[in-house]
Design an enzyme around this catalytic site. Structure first.
Site, PDB file in Angstrom:
ATOM      1  N   ALA A   1      -7.845  47.088 -28.591  1.00  0.00           N
ATOM      2  CA  ALA A   1      -9.059  47.028 -27.774  1.00  0.00           C
ATOM      3  C   ALA A   1     -10.351  47.147 -28.581  1.00  0.00           C
ATOM      4  CB  ALA A   1      -9.005  48.113 -26.698  1.00  0.00           C
TER       5      ALA A   1
ATOM      6  N   GLU B   1      -3.612  44.630 -38.695  1.00  0.00           N
ATOM      7  CA  GLU B   1      -2.821  45.312 -37.682  1.00  0.00           C
ATOM      8  C   GLU B   1      -1.480  45.700 -38.280  1.00  0.00           C
ATOM      9  OE1 GLU B   1      -0.878  47.008 -34.815  1.00  0.00           O
ATOM     10  OE2 GLU B   1      -3.018  46.546 -34.590  1.00  0.00           O
TER      11      GLU B   1
ATOM     12  N   CYS C   1      -2.483  50.273 -20.803  1.00  0.00           N
ATOM     13  CA  CYS C   1      -2.428  50.966 -19.515  1.00  0.00           C
ATOM     14  C   CYS C   1      -1.461  50.299 -18.531  1.00  0.00           C
ATOM     15  CB  CYS C   1      -3.820  51.031 -18.895  1.00  0.00           C
ATOM     16  SG  CYS C   1      -4.983  52.014 -19.872  1.00  0.00           S
TER      17      CYS C   1
ATOM     18  N   VAL D   1      -2.929  49.895 -43.400  1.00  0.00           N
ATOM     19  CA  VAL D   1      -3.820  50.441 -44.418  1.00  0.00           C
ATOM     20  C   VAL D   1      -3.443  51.892 -44.676  1.00  0.00           C
ATOM     21  CG1 VAL D   1      -6.211  51.028 -44.989  1.00  0.00           C
ATOM     22  CG2 VAL D   1      -5.689  48.880 -43.805  1.00  0.00           C
TER      23      VAL D   1
ATOM     24  N   ASP E   1      -9.851  54.999 -29.799  1.00  0.00           N
ATOM     25  CA  ASP E   1      -9.084  56.242 -29.685  1.00  0.00           C
ATOM     26  C   ASP E   1      -9.027  57.056 -30.967  1.00  0.00           C
ATOM     27  OD1 ASP E   1      -8.627  55.338 -27.156  1.00  0.00           O
ATOM     28  OD2 ASP E   1      -6.445  55.161 -27.339  1.00  0.00           O
TER      29      ASP E   1
ATOM     30  N   TYR F   1     -22.340  50.884   4.728  1.00  0.00           N
ATOM     31  CA  TYR F   1     -21.704  51.458   5.918  1.00  0.00           C
ATOM     32  C   TYR F   1     -21.349  50.369   6.920  1.00  0.00           C
ATOM     33  CZ  TYR F   1     -21.467  53.162  10.692  1.00  0.00           C
ATOM     34  OH  TYR F   1     -21.084  53.368  11.988  1.00  0.00           O
TER      35      TYR F   1
ATOM     36  N   ARG G   1     -23.735  67.869   1.547  1.00  0.00           N
ATOM     37  CA  ARG G   1     -24.515  68.574   2.565  1.00  0.00           C
ATOM     38  C   ARG G   1     -23.928  69.922   2.933  1.00  0.00           C
ATOM     39  NH1 ARG G   1     -25.149  64.389   7.361  1.00  0.00           N
ATOM     40  NH2 ARG G   1     -26.058  66.244   8.348  1.00  0.00           N
TER      41      ARG G   1
END
Length: 435
Positions: free
Chosen positions: A10, A32, A42, A80, A274, A417, A433
């Site tokens: 990512a 990679e 995910c 690496v 990450d 609404y 509230r």
């Protein structure tokens, strides 16, 4: 200009794409250590649960696409092992590559504690496509699955394994599942697990595993659990151990410290995803919450910073969500325990309210909890658990937290609404509230 990116998922590939789209002369090399680029981690539990038919569906772009369409020198099986910031080279087994600008996007690895018997067959972690495919193959013909860890990954895996007919036990060493929620709300999660046949063992610690060549029992401080298959989901650690001699500064957990432009303390070296820290807007300090959303954003901005078109990463507020059978579990900002660690004076207000107009067919109740600073009234966080409408409310609350709104200002928002979608006063506003 030579750009080298370590990591092909990512953060790394988000950066690579920004570089090639904005600098036609750039030479971009991505390294990679595995063989698969740019996939949706995910989604892996849902492949296990057969909701998604193949891991191939999770791959966003193939290696060939990066190479042929975008001109990226995308290499596989290139791990690496060393970086020399003075010579500006990265080094691995059989290769040495120079760079002008370097991005470290090496991600994180699942933690596997040094338990006795952890090398037995049948014990798995789940983070990559090969790991997931190995788990799926190994699960064939197995029935008794033990999951170690009751966090997000553990819960998602538990649900998906139940969906394919497995008998599932979760072991969690703390007193609740999903420790990022308050303990009383987590009771709802435990009830949902039990309702779907999952055996939940809290306040129990794993000591090791027993078996001949394959795991047969999980050994804990309270006894033994017969198991055909074990999944370890007790957290992740940043993949940064190979950087210890570089002089790069680290967070206490090993993540690379970065500034708002994803720069490390060493010139021309950046980090994202990450393996790096994220600035927390409510705590007002660096944190570590490894999620795909952060990795994609940080990677994109790191790529722009590397070509001199930097825009600051604005930070996170700690938003996450999970489907767990019939429930949606969501939270953002700080929990009660986190607020107490920060020593903020606070109050919490909790309500149980329908997701839509009560007179409209099939309303479902949700439990909402808001935290606010008692001196400034600034919102500090919130948790919502329910069957419907949770995702909508948690995103509203995350936006309010991002902009450091007060709990009173939450009441003033002009929210949509109509009876099939909401009440005249949104449940978030009704909860506010009640303070």
């Amino acid at each position: 200009m030579k750009y080298v990116i370590i990591g092909g998922d990512a953060a790394g590939m988000s950066a690579a794409m920004q570089i090639v789209r904005n600098d036609s002369e750039a030479e971009v090399t991505t390294l990679e250590k595995g063989e698969i680029y740019s996939y949706a981690q995910c989604g892996l539990p849902y492949v296990v649960g057969q909701l998604i038919d193949s891991t191939d569906s999770l791959i966003a772009r193939s290696i060939e696409t990066f190479r042929e369409k975008y001109g990226i020198d995308a290499r596989t099986n290139h791990e690496v092992t060393e970086i020399d910031p003075k010579k500006k080279v990265v080094i691995g087994d059989g290769f040495e590559i120079s760079y002008d600008k370097l991005l470290i996007a090496t991600g994180a690895t699942p933690v596997m504690p040094k338990w006795d018997g952890a090398d037995l067959d049948g014990i798995h972690t789940i983070k990559t496509i090969p790991e997931t495919e190995a788990l799926i193959k190994d699960a064939e013909g197995r029935q008794k699955v033990t999951i170690i860890g009751g966090g997000y990954i553990g819960l998602e895996m538990a649900e998906n394994l139940v969906e394919i007919g497995k008998d599932v036990t979760i072991i969690e060493q703390s007193s609740q599942l999903a420790t990022i929620f308050d303990e009383d709300l987590a009771e709802m999660i435990e009830e949902e697990a039990t309702k779907h046949g999952i055996t939940v063992k809290l306040n129990e610690s794993v000591k090791g595993f027993a078996g001949t060549e394959r795991v047969q029992r999980v050994l804990t401080d309270k006894g033994e659990i017969e198991s055909d298959l074990v999944i370890v989901a007790v957290g992740v650690r940043p993949n940064t151990s190979f950087l210890k001699e570089t002089g790069i500064h680290f967070h206490k957990n090993g993540a690379i410290k970065v500034n708002a432009f994803l720069e490390t303390n060493i010139e021309d070296i950046y980090a994202a995803g990450d393996c790096a820290t994220q600035y927390h807007r409510i705590k007002e300090k660096d944190d570590y919450i490894p999620l795909g959303t952060h990795a994609n954003k940080q990677g994109r901005l790191a790529g722009l910073s590397m070509i001199g078109k930097g825009r600051a990463f604005q930070g996170i507020v700690g938003t996450s969500i999970i489907k767990f059978f019939d429930l949606t579990l969501a939270r953002t900002g700080l929990s009660a325990s986190e607020i107490e660690t920060q020593r903020f004076p606070y109050e919490a207000v909790t309500a149980s309210l329908p997701d839509i107009a009560g007179y409209y067919p099939d309303p479902e109740r949700m439990t909402l909890r808001l935290f606010y600073h008692t001196e400034t009234n600034q919102l500090l966080g919130g948790q919502i658990i329910g069957k419907k409408g949770v995702d909508k409310r948690i995103d509203v609350l995350a936006t309010a937290l991002y902009h450091r709104m007060t709990i009173a200002e939450l009441e003033d928002l002009d929210l949509a609404y109509a009876p099939p979608f909401n009440m005249a006063w949104d449940p978030l506003q009704q909860t506010a509230r009640r303070r």
